[in-house]
Design a protein around this motif. Structure first.
Motif, PDB file in Angstrom:
ATOM      1  N   GLU A  41      58.904  58.465  56.238  1.00  0.00           N
ATOM      2  CA  GLU A  41      56.964  59.462  55.823  1.00  0.00           C
ATOM      3  C   GLU A  41      56.289  59.431  57.240  1.00  0.00           C
ATOM      4  N   LEU A  42      56.735  57.954  58.051  1.00  0.00           N
ATOM      5  CA  LEU A  42      55.711  57.675  58.928  1.00  0.00           C
ATOM      6  C   LEU A  42      56.737  57.989  60.492  1.00  0.00           C
ATOM      7  N   TRP A  43      58.002  57.985  60.453  1.00  0.00           N
ATOM      8  CA  TRP A  43      59.699  57.417  61.048  1.00  0.00           C
ATOM      9  C   TRP A  43      58.947  58.974  62.007  1.00  0.00           C
ATOM     10  N   PRO A  44      59.059  60.249  61.530  1.00  0.00           N
ATOM     11  CA  PRO A  44      58.547  61.463  62.753  1.00  0.00           C
ATOM     12  C   PRO A  44      57.911  61.134  63.296  1.00  0.00           C
ATOM     13  N   TRP A  45      56.898  60.649  63.212  1.00  0.00           N
ATOM     14  CA  TRP A  45      55.572  60.571  64.678  1.00  0.00           C
ATOM     15  C   TRP A  45      55.865  59.526  65.414  1.00  0.00           C
ATOM     16  N   ILE A  46      56.709  58.511  65.325  1.00  0.00           N
ATOM     17  CA  ILE A  46      57.466  57.767  66.289  1.00  0.00           C
ATOM     18  C   ILE A  46      58.481  57.980  66.816  1.00  0.00           C
ATOM     19  N   ASP A  47      59.847  58.596  66.426  1.00  0.00           N
ATOM     20  CA  ASP A  47      60.909  58.559  65.866  1.00  0.00           C
ATOM     21  C   ASP A  47      61.164  58.487  68.208  1.00  0.00           C
ATOM     22  N   PRO A  48      61.437  57.888  68.899  1.00  0.00           N
ATOM     23  CA  PRO A  48      61.789  57.653  70.398  1.00  0.00           C
ATOM     24  C   PRO A  48      62.732  59.509  70.194  1.00  0.00           C
ATOM     25  N   GLY A  49      63.681  59.962  69.978  1.00  0.00           N
ATOM     26  CA  GLY A  49      64.532  60.691  69.831  1.00  0.00           C
ATOM     27  C   GLY A  49      64.229  61.851  69.664  1.00  0.00           C
ATOM     28  N   ALA A  50      63.201  62.227  68.927  1.00  0.00           N
ATOM     29  CA  ALA A  50      62.682  63.794  68.825  1.00  0.00           C
ATOM     30  C   ALA A  50      61.157  63.687  68.972  1.00  0.00           C
ATOM     31  N   THR A  51      60.768  64.778  69.446  1.00  0.00           N
ATOM     32  CA  THR A  51      59.452  65.064  69.236  1.00  0.00           C
ATOM     33  C   THR A  51      58.332  65.364  67.728  1.00  0.00           C
ATOM     34  N   ALA A  52      57.295  64.987  68.142  1.00  0.00           N
ATOM     35  CA  ALA A  52      56.063  64.702  66.883  1.00  0.00           C
ATOM     36  C   ALA A  52      56.851  66.336  65.899  1.00  0.00           C
ATOM     37  N   PRO A  53      55.716  65.901  64.653  1.00  0.00           N
ATOM     38  CA  PRO A  53      56.083  67.472  63.424  1.00  0.00           C
ATOM     39  C   PRO A  53      55.470  68.063  63.980  1.00  0.00           C
ATOM     40  N   GLN A  54      54.467  67.552  64.283  1.00  0.00           N
ATOM     41  CA  GLN A  54      53.273  68.331  64.339  1.00  0.00           C
ATOM     42  C   GLN A  54      52.861  68.501  66.154  1.00  0.00           C
TER      43      GLN A  54
END
Length: 169
Positions: free
Chosen positions: A138-151
């Motif tokens: 649930e928190l990974w998308p906010w700091i995933d270095p391979g993707a943009t922030a979810p919002q």
């Protein structure tokens, strides 16, 4: 045809061979120019430098209690928390979209990478699957270095959750 015994250019063995050859040549030139006393002094100096460099390379963990390994896992210097309050205020502001992408998200990524390297021996940038398992889906998308922030903006509850998880790691 017999394989060459020479080390591959660019390898550690090749570099050591070049350095050793240069050291022997320099000592030989000292002997020719100034005699045996200068050659002995040069040899002592070369030996001292070689021992110091060898100890530094081989015994790094003994010298700095293993602090170089986490930094090596980060691929940069260890992050600091300078001006953290100002960063949070600017990120949570109404116009914090650019600040999230440029300042806050990279800082959070570095903090998580440091914590994962220090406490779990996980290189977040090299092993994102293992980092995601430790941080949480649930928190990974906010700091995933391979993707943009979810919002485009970072909600305050998400920031609180990220910081709580950072402390818990």
């Amino acid at each position: 045809m017999v394989n060459s015994v020479l080390p591959t250019p660019g390898s550690v063995r090749h570099s050591l061979a070049i350095v050793c050859t240069a050291a022997v040549a320099a000592d030989g030139l000292l002997a020719l120019a100034d005699g045996a006393a200068a050659a002995a002094t040069g040899l002592a100096l070369i030996t001292a430098v070689a021992l110091a460099l060898g100890r530094y390379a081989a015994g790094g963990a003994a010298q700095d209690s293993g602090h170089r390994k986490p930094v090596r896992l980060l691929d940069s210097r260890a992050p600091a928390l300078g001006e953290w309050q100002r960063m949070v205020v600017k990120t949570l502001a109404d116009d914090g979209e650019a600040h999230l992408d440029i300042v806050m998200r990279p800082q959070l990524q570095r903090l998580f990478a440091a914590r994962l390297a220090e406490r779990h021996g996980v290189a977040m940038y090299r092993n994102p699957q293992q980092a995601r398992a430790l941080i949480g889906a649930e928190l990974w998308p906010w700091i995933d270095p391979g993707a943009t922030a979810p919002q485009p903006t970072l909600p305050e509850p998400v920031l609180r959750s990220l910081l709580d998880r950072l402390e818990a790691l």
